[in-house]
Design an enzyme around this catalytic site. Structure first.
Site, PDB file in Angstrom:
ATOM      1  N   LYS A 154       0.883  -1.083  -0.051  1.00 17.39           N
ATOM      2  CA  LYS A 154       0.095   0.192   0.022  1.00 17.39           C
ATOM      3  C   LYS A 154       0.947   1.195  -0.141  1.00 17.39           C
ATOM      4  O   LYS A 154       1.490   1.337   1.114  1.00 17.39           O
ATOM      5  CB  LYS A 154      -0.999   0.079   1.164  1.00 17.39           C
ATOM      6  CG  LYS A 154      -1.777   1.200   1.170  1.00 17.39           C
ATOM      7  CD  LYS A 154      -1.370   2.388   1.831  1.00 17.39           C
ATOM      8  CE  LYS A 154      -2.009   3.559   1.848  1.00 17.39           C
ATOM      9  NZ  LYS A 154      -2.364   4.514   0.751  1.00 17.39           N
ATOM     10  N   HIS A 155       0.986   1.810  -1.164  1.00 17.37           N
ATOM     11  CA  HIS A 155       2.105   2.853  -1.145  1.00 17.37           C
ATOM     12  C   HIS A 155       1.266   4.105  -0.993  1.00 17.37           C
ATOM     13  O   HIS A 155      -0.032   4.241  -0.887  1.00 17.37           O
ATOM     14  CB  HIS A 155       2.477   2.918  -2.646  1.00 17.37           C
ATOM     15  CG  HIS A 155       4.034   3.280  -2.606  1.00 17.37           C
ATOM     16  ND1 HIS A 155       4.528   4.420  -1.802  1.00 17.37           N
ATOM     17  CD2 HIS A 155       4.933   3.066  -3.495  1.00 17.37           C
ATOM     18  CE1 HIS A 155       5.865   4.519  -2.081  1.00 17.37           C
ATOM     19  NE2 HIS A 155       6.151   3.673  -3.000  1.00 17.37           N
ATOM     20  N   ALA A 156       2.003   5.481  -0.616  1.00 13.06           N
ATOM     21  CA  ALA A 156       1.529   6.612  -0.220  1.00 13.06           C
ATOM     22  C   ALA A 156       0.702   6.914  -1.635  1.00 13.06           C
ATOM     23  O   ALA A 156       0.962   6.672  -2.856  1.00 13.06           O
ATOM     24  CB  ALA A 156       2.500   7.397  -0.073  1.00 13.06           C
ATOM     25  N   SER A 157      -0.444   7.710  -1.176  1.00  9.57           N
ATOM     26  CA  SER A 157      -1.540   8.194  -2.465  1.00  9.57           C
ATOM     27  C   SER A 157      -1.081   9.079  -3.423  1.00  9.57           C
ATOM     28  O   SER A 157      -1.596   9.049  -4.393  1.00  9.57           O
ATOM     29  CB  SER A 157      -2.627   8.660  -1.544  1.00  9.57           C
ATOM     30  OG  SER A 157      -3.353   7.580  -1.010  1.00  9.57           O
ATOM     31  N   GLY A 206       6.585   5.797   7.775  1.00 11.86           N
ATOM     32  CA  GLY A 206       5.825   7.167   7.610  1.00 11.86           C
ATOM     33  C   GLY A 206       5.906   7.885   9.015  1.00 11.86           C
ATOM     34  O   GLY A 206       6.847   7.725   9.829  1.00 11.86           O
ATOM     35  N   SER A 207       4.381   8.562   9.100  1.00  8.68           N
ATOM     36  CA  SER A 207       4.519   9.411  10.416  1.00  8.68           C
ATOM     37  C   SER A 207       4.267   8.620  11.587  1.00  8.68           C
ATOM     38  O   SER A 207       3.710   7.309  11.601  1.00  8.68           O
ATOM     39  CB  SER A 207       3.513  10.420   9.993  1.00  8.68           C
ATOM     40  OG  SER A 207       2.342   9.950   9.768  1.00  8.68           O
ATOM     41  N   GLU A 228       9.184   2.289  10.943  1.00  7.96           N
ATOM     42  CA  GLU A 228      10.441   3.211  10.714  1.00  7.96           C
ATOM     43  C   GLU A 228       9.481   4.770  10.550  1.00  7.96           C
ATOM     44  O   GLU A 228       8.962   4.816   9.482  1.00  7.96           O
ATOM     45  CB  GLU A 228      10.970   2.828   9.374  1.00  7.96           C
ATOM     46  CG  GLU A 228      12.329   3.274   9.460  1.00  7.96           C
ATOM     47  CD  GLU A 228      12.406   4.614   8.759  1.00  7.96           C
ATOM     48  OE1 GLU A 228      12.505   5.734   9.559  1.00  7.96           O
ATOM     49  OE2 GLU A 228      12.655   4.545   7.438  1.00  7.96           O
ATOM     50  N   LEU A 229       9.845   5.554  11.664  1.00 13.95           N
ATOM     51  CA  LEU A 229       8.978   6.846  11.803  1.00 13.95           C
ATOM     52  C   LEU A 229       9.973   7.821  11.687  1.00 13.95           C
ATOM     53  O   LEU A 229      10.660   7.699  11.081  1.00 13.95           O
ATOM     54  CB  LEU A 229       7.971   6.684  12.994  1.00 13.95           C
ATOM     55  CG  LEU A 229       7.143   5.224  13.065  1.00 13.95           C
ATOM     56  CD1 LEU A 229       6.531   5.338  14.460  1.00 13.95           C
ATOM     57  CD2 LEU A 229       6.319   5.126  11.896  1.00 13.95           C
ATOM     58  N   CYS A 262      13.737  10.962   6.736  1.00 16.14           N
ATOM     59  CA  CYS A 262      13.441  10.745   8.080  1.00 16.14           C
ATOM     60  C   CYS A 262      15.060  10.985   8.607  1.00 16.14           C
ATOM     61  O   CYS A 262      15.041  11.302   9.861  1.00 16.14           O
ATOM     62  CB  CYS A 262      13.157   9.375   8.277  1.00 16.14           C
ATOM     63  SG  CYS A 262      13.651   8.030   7.564  1.00 16.14           S
TER      64      CYS A 262
HETATM   65  P1  NDP Z   1       1.942   9.338   6.369  1.00 18.31           P
HETATM   66  O1  NDP Z   1       2.600   8.642   7.551  1.00 18.31           O
HETATM   67  O2  NDP Z   1       0.694   9.967   6.641  1.00 18.31           O
HETATM   68  O3  NDP Z   1       1.767   8.297   5.168  1.00 18.31           O
HETATM   69  C1  NDP Z   1       2.986   7.265   5.080  1.00 18.31           C
HETATM   70  C2  NDP Z   1       2.051   6.099   4.606  1.00 18.31           C
HETATM   71  O4  NDP Z   1       1.001   5.887   5.559  1.00 18.31           O
HETATM   72  C3  NDP Z   1       1.381   6.158   3.271  1.00 18.31           C
HETATM   73  O5  NDP Z   1       1.324   5.243   2.454  1.00 18.31           O
HETATM   74  C4  NDP Z   1      -0.063   6.564   3.937  1.00 18.31           C
HETATM   75  O6  NDP Z   1      -1.240   6.482   3.236  1.00 18.31           O
HETATM   76  C5  NDP Z   1      -0.347   5.783   5.070  1.00 18.31           C
HETATM   77  N1  NDP Z   1      -0.966   5.966   6.202  1.00 18.31           N
HETATM   78  C6  NDP Z   1      -1.432   7.206   6.660  1.00 18.31           C
HETATM   79  N2  NDP Z   1      -2.339   7.223   7.776  1.00 18.31           N
HETATM   80  C7  NDP Z   1      -2.424   5.689   7.858  1.00 18.31           C
HETATM   81  C8  NDP Z   1      -3.091   4.797   8.867  1.00 18.31           C
HETATM   82  N3  NDP Z   1      -3.909   5.798   9.567  1.00 18.31           N
HETATM   83  N4  NDP Z   1      -3.108   3.750   8.990  1.00 18.31           N
HETATM   84  C9  NDP Z   1      -2.350   3.085   7.811  1.00 18.31           C
HETATM   85  N5  NDP Z   1      -1.764   3.708   7.018  1.00 18.31           N
HETATM   86  C10 NDP Z   1      -1.492   4.986   6.938  1.00 18.31           C
HETATM   87  O7  NDP Z   1       3.127  10.656   6.002  1.00 18.31           O
HETATM   88  P2  NDP Z   1       2.555  12.041   5.393  1.00 18.31           P
HETATM   89  O8  NDP Z   1       2.730  11.897   3.999  1.00 18.31           O
HETATM   90  O9  NDP Z   1       1.060  12.478   5.648  1.00 18.31           O
HETATM   91  O10 NDP Z   1       3.358  12.907   5.848  1.00 18.31           O
HETATM   92  C11 NDP Z   1       3.207  13.380   7.325  1.00 18.31           C
HETATM   93  C12 NDP Z   1       4.575  13.411   8.063  1.00 18.31           C
HETATM   94  O11 NDP Z   1       4.977  12.063   8.334  1.00 18.31           O
HETATM   95  C13 NDP Z   1       5.637  14.153   7.447  1.00 18.31           C
HETATM   96  O12 NDP Z   1       5.815  15.423   7.561  1.00 18.31           O
HETATM   97  C14 NDP Z   1       7.185  13.384   8.232  1.00 18.31           C
HETATM   98  O13 NDP Z   1       7.058  14.361   9.298  1.00 18.31           O
HETATM   99  C15 NDP Z   1       6.382  12.020   8.355  1.00 18.31           C
HETATM  100  N6  NDP Z   1       6.581  11.183   7.482  1.00 18.31           N
HETATM  101  C16 NDP Z   1       8.051  10.258   7.656  1.00 18.31           C
HETATM  102  C17 NDP Z   1       8.589   9.490   6.722  1.00 18.31           C
HETATM  103  C18 NDP Z   1       9.881   8.640   7.028  1.00 18.31           C
HETATM  104  O14 NDP Z   1      10.427   8.475   6.016  1.00 18.31           O
HETATM  105  N7  NDP Z   1      10.022   8.394   8.280  1.00 18.31           N
HETATM  106  C19 NDP Z   1       8.090   9.284   5.391  1.00 18.31           C
HETATM  107  C20 NDP Z   1       6.840  10.229   5.061  1.00 18.31           C
HETATM  108  C21 NDP Z   1       6.282  10.938   6.066  1.00 18.31           C
HETATM  109  P3  NDP Z   1      -1.744   7.847   2.402  1.00 18.31           P
HETATM  110  O15 NDP Z   1      -0.855   8.527   1.273  1.00 18.31           O
HETATM  111  O16 NDP Z   1      -3.039   7.171   1.326  1.00 18.31           O
HETATM  112  O17 NDP Z   1      -2.418   8.672   3.406  1.00 18.31           O
END
Ligand code: NDP
Length: 454
Positions: A154-157, A206-207, A228-229, A262
């Site tokens: 499930k990649h980012a949208s 992700g976040s 990995e946040l 990150c």
């Molecule tokens: P997100 O964490 O929202 O997105 C990362 C992935 O998680 C996407 O595939 C997203 O899908 C998915 N996702 C989001 N919410 C949920 C959920 N509740 N349950 C399951 N999957 C979910 O990151 P953002 O793009 O919104 O970025 C926001 C902040 O996150 C950044 O400013 C940064 O601080 C941090 N971030 C850190 C990263 C890292 O490398 N550690 C990478 C990206 C972000 P969808 O795109 O469909 O929402």
């Protein structure tokens, strides 16, 4: 936000995608489960051949894939192409080493034979971010596939075309249909998939909110996760450091991927003795960076990936300024189409600003001054995160203290924090848990089976 390709350099929507419905998801999970039963029995050498073929496809079409990444999320084209090459490296690394990493491990006991055998788990779900749209996926997929697991992505949208391209690469490389599938779905559809009994484990980059939400669902169903946040990595420069090398690396460490990494250095912790000089040189180097069209080879800094990333970053900067932080350069979005934020340096923070506990995901450096190594270590650790740390000193005793006392998943002395297929990668504290890459990465999603024979 729907699933779409939106050029962050212009804001133009180029292509939209309908999220998969229940029936299509069901069909893909059924296929994944079926293919796992045969795929788990394929010889390791066969899997290695397929993974090496994937590496060749990546290298053959590196410009095409690089342009796709740049189009969808705005990283400068040169680093996009380099990312594709790094994906080829991780494929080759696991193709070559997985058999050794997963070989039976014999241990002498009271048995006539006792050993550990590593066996695959089944379908592993990978929820991945947009910032390294190819690398994040391949560093999961290469070890998972070598271990005999199958993958669902499930990649980012905002990077749907990258997601589909990766599925195609793995298919073209020869892996069986269904061994690695992309699900074009929104975040709200993830919970049902994690809960499905055919999914055996999950990894998310992700976040924090996304990680916590996925882990809560997985916990309810007693499934393993790797997370990995975020991070707010320190970059410590002590008095004895090689200042030329430290300043040059500081720019790369902060600006890689338009600052959206990150493991980017975010907090620059400077010994009083060198702070004025470091600050002066960093400002000069930031001023010299070329902000513009990420498709141009000469561009250093492209747009931020989405409007919300830009808004969140600017809000943090404005909060710091309102509370008294000093702006040395930059400090507000550029007045042009696309999501451009200029190289920015903030300093002189009073206590209590977002610089103390937030991740600045963009080209913003935060400068702090400290009197000595004790204060440097205390400042480095005074953050909820613990991903990577870069520390600069030529004093061996100081280096040992930094290695021992910094709370992070990685410490790099006199170098840039970077991921490397050969070294484990991951964090502690609110940066997550578990490890990717290296031997540790391939051991995350296997059944570590103990065998005891009389
Ligand atoms: P997100 O964490 O929202 O997105 C990362 C992935 O998680 C996407 O595939 C997203 O899908 C998915 N996702 C989001 N919410 C949920 C959920 N509740 N349950 C399951 N999957 C979910 O990151 P953002 O793009 O919104 O970025 C926001 C902040 O996150 C950044 O400013 C940064 O601080 C941090 N971030 C850190 C990263 C890292 O490398 N550690 C990478 C990206 C972000 P969808 O795109 O469909 O929402």
């Amino acid at each position: 936000m729907g699933i779409a390709t939106i050029n962050p350099a212009t804001g133009e929507t180029l292509k939209t995608f309908e999220p998969l419905d229940h029936e299509s998801i069901e069909a893909k999970l059924t296929l994944g489960k079926q293919v796992f039963e045969s795929y788990r029995k394929t010889p390791m050498a066969q899997r290695a051949n397929w993974l090496n073929a994937a590496a060749e496809i990546l290298e053959r079409d590196k410009v095409k894939f690089g342009k796709l990444m740049t189009l969808e999320m705005g990283k400068p084209i040169k680093s996009a192409i380099a990312e594709v090459q790094k994906c080829a490296w991780v494929c080759r690394y696991y193709a070559e080493n997985a058999a050794t990493f997963l070989a039976d491990h014999h241990i002498d006991t009271d048995a006539s034979q006792s050993f550990v055998r590593y066996q695959p788990l089944g379908i592993i779900l990978a929820v991945m971010p947009w910032n390294f749209p190819f690398w994040q996926v391949f560093r999961f997929a290469a070890p998972a596939l070598m271990a005999g697991n199958v993958g669902i992505l499930k990649h980012a949208s905002n990077v749907p075309q990258c997601a589909l391209a990766i599925e195609d690469i793995i298919k073209e490389a020869g892996f069986p249909e269904g061994a690695f599938q992309t699900l074009l779905i929104g975040a709200s559809q993830v919970e049902a998939i994690v809960s499905d009994s055919r999914i055996k484990a999950a990894t998310l980059t992700g976040s924090e909110p996304a990680g916590a939400s996925l882990a809560a669902t997985a916990g309810k169903h007693l499934k393993k996760t790797v997370l990995e946040l975020g991070g707010s990595d320190p970059f410590i420069v002590l008095e004895s450091a090689d200042l030329d090398a430290a300043v040059t690396t500081a720019v790369t460490a902060r600006m890689l991927n338009n600052g959206q990494s990150c493991i980017a250095a975010k907090r620059f912790i400077l010994a009083d003795a060198i702070a004025d000089e470091f600050e002066k040189r960093l400002v000069e180097k930031f001023k010299a960076l070329n902000v513009g069209d990420p498709m141009e080879e000469t561009t250093n800094i492209g747009p931020l990936a989405t409007p919300s990333i830009l808004q969140e970053l600017d809000q943090l900067v404005q909060d710091c300024i309102a509370q008294g932080a000093k702006v040395l350069i930059g400090g507000k979005p550029l007045d042009r189409p696309g999501h451009f934020y200029p190289p920015t340096i903030l300093a002189d923070f009073p206590p209590g600003t977002p610089a103390d506990n937030e991740e600045f995901f963009g080209p913003v450096a935060l400068l702090f001054r400290i009197p000595d190594i004790n204060a440097a270590i205390a400042k480095a650790n005074a953050i909820p995160f613990g991903l990577g740390a870069s520390a600069w000193t030529t004093d061996e005793t100081q280096a040992q203290r930094l290695i021992d006392e910094i709370e992070a998943g990685a410490v790099f002395i006199n170098g840039l924090v970077k991921s490397d297929p050969r070294l484990p990668f991951g964090g502690i504290k609110r940066s997550g848990y578990g490890r990717e890459l290296g031997i540790q990465g391939i051991h995350e999603f296997v059944n570590i089976k103990t065998v005891w024979v009389k």
